[in-house]
Design an enzyme around this catalytic site. Structure first.
Site, mmCIF file in Angstrom:
data_model
loop_
_atom_site.group_PDB
_atom_site.id
_atom_site.type_symbol
_atom_site.label_atom_id
_atom_site.label_comp_id
_atom_site.label_asym_id
_atom_site.label_seq_id
_atom_site.Cartn_x
_atom_site.Cartn_y
_atom_site.Cartn_z
ATOM 1 N N GLU A 134 45.071 48.995 179.505
ATOM 2 C CA GLU A 134 45.975 48.061 180.156
ATOM 3 C C GLU A 134 47.164 48.459 181.067
ATOM 4 O OE1 GLU A 134 50.045 45.209 178.827
ATOM 5 O OE2 GLU A 134 48.190 45.226 177.478
ATOM 6 N N CYS A 202 53.388 40.623 174.567
ATOM 7 C CA CYS A 202 53.390 39.194 174.865
ATOM 8 C C CYS A 202 53.438 38.778 173.244
ATOM 9 C CB CYS A 202 51.676 39.269 174.555
ATOM 10 S SG CYS A 202 51.431 39.688 173.277
ATOM 11 N N SER A 230 43.362 49.807 168.358
ATOM 12 C CA SER A 230 44.023 48.213 169.346
ATOM 13 C C SER A 230 45.533 48.465 168.980
ATOM 14 C CB SER A 230 43.281 47.252 167.652
ATOM 15 O OG SER A 230 44.571 46.010 167.943
ATOM 16 N N SER A 231 46.007 48.590 169.636
ATOM 17 C CA SER A 231 47.679 49.364 170.259
ATOM 18 C C SER A 231 48.448 48.395 169.201
ATOM 19 C CB SER A 231 47.978 49.154 171.176
ATOM 20 O OG SER A 231 49.399 49.823 171.455
ATOM 21 N N SER A 275 43.357 41.093 168.022
ATOM 22 C CA SER A 275 42.181 40.422 167.991
ATOM 23 C C SER A 275 41.312 40.509 166.785
ATOM 24 C CB SER A 275 42.064 42.160 169.056
ATOM 25 O OG SER A 275 41.959 43.403 168.730
#
EC number: 1.17.7.4
Length: 325
Positions: A134, A202, A230-231, A275
């Site tokens: 990202e 987000c 996965s951050s 996710s």
């Protein structure tokens, strides 16, 4: 003397957890593309940062590649939820690829902010993690105007042309608390630093962190289901430790839970990154039940109902394939 009852072992399951709207949109986009166009469908990078999701889509005919140059000319390529830079779009056009852009709309918002501020000749401080897809995509929108601020230690290294024309943006999946602290430190150095028009982190990242704080305050152990890359999942582990849990671990699936983690524990908190499919959480709960943790309570902190439409390129073809009445 009354007989002692065994200590109850309970599980607190955070809500919201798991799939966010952007992840759901991206995964469904690949599934629908496979149905609409047939295999193979190429996907640049992991569509979302979850090992299980990637393997499941591979089994259905998705081929994951690192760069567009690996996609045969004329084929379909899906861009992941994390977004890509303009250079990647150009490369796809040059190779004659048909693209489906599954970038999360909230990431697209940050891209648009970067372009707008760069167009007004602002220096942009992008708070995020070096090497994250990202961050690479957002930086590519205005590479001459953007510099990365990767955590508190990087604040002292920031150099700007004009402190009166300075704005910060952020990766969408960061820790809310850590980002707030980084911004505060930046404003100590640059009091005229401008905030983005709306929060870049987000809604789903924030909501999952709020939820894990609530269960961590009541649990000795918090298990976060999510992949190592996965951050937002890794941030949940950190938040849990910072808000009351004695220990917190990231697991890709139930098989990675170690028996010794559960020794002496009466309350386990469980959550999952944005996710992560729900079936992986259910498998964790089943594993915990075999150790006597069968008193399961869902703790809802924030209602969540966000939905995003599928990418427009896909919607157009799906509509065209529906026979008219």
């Amino acid at each position: 003397m009354e007989p002692q009852t065994p200590t109850s072992r309970r599980v607190l399951v955070a809500k919201p957890r798991g799939y966010c709207a952007g992840v759901d949109r991206a995964v469904v986009a690949v599934e629908k593309a496979l149905e609409q166009y047939g295999a193979p469908i190429y996907v640049r990078k992991q569509i979302v940062h979850n090992t299980h999701v990637v393997k499941t889509l591979e089994a259905r005919g998705a081929i994951f590649v690192e760069e567009t140059e690996e996609v045969p000319e004329g084929e379909i390529v899906v861009f992941s939820a994390h977004g890509v830079s303009p250079v990647v779009h150009d490369e796809a056009r040059q190779r004659g690829l048909r693209t489906i852009d599954a970038t999360c709309p909230l990431v697209t918002k940050v891209h648009n902010e970067a372009k707008r501020f760069a167009g007004q000749d602002y220096d942009i401080l992008l708070i995020g993690h070096e090497g994250h897809e990202e961050v690479e995509g957002t930086s590519g929108e205005a590479p001459d105007h953007i510099q990365l601020v990767d955590g508190l230690d990087a604040v002292g290294k920031v150099q700007v042309k004009d402190p009166s024309k300075l704005v910060w943006l952020s990766q969408t999946t960061l820790s809310v608390d850590e980002t707030t602290e980084t911004v505060a430190r930046l404003k100590e150095r640059f009091p005229t630093l401008i905030d983005p028009p709306s929060d870049d982190i987000c809604y789903a990242t924030q909501n999952r962190q709020v939820a894990v704080k609530e269960i961590a305050a009541q649990a000795e152990l918090v298990i976060v289901v999510g992949s190592e890359n996965s951050s937002n999942s890794k941030r949940l582990v950190e938040v849990a430790k910072d808000h009351g849990a004695d220990a917190s671990y990231l697991v890709d699936d139930a098989t990675l839970i170690r028996d010794e983690w559960l020794e002496g524990v009466t309350t386990v908190g469980v959550t999952s990154g944005a996710s992560v499919p729900e079936e992986l959480v259910e498998q964790v709960l089943a594993r915990l039940a075999t150790h006597g943790f069968d008193d399961v309570t869902e703790v809802e902190s924030v209602p969540e109902s966000m939905r995003f439409a599928l990418p427009h390129e896909l919607r157009k073809d799906l509509r065209a394939s529906v026979p008219s009445a």
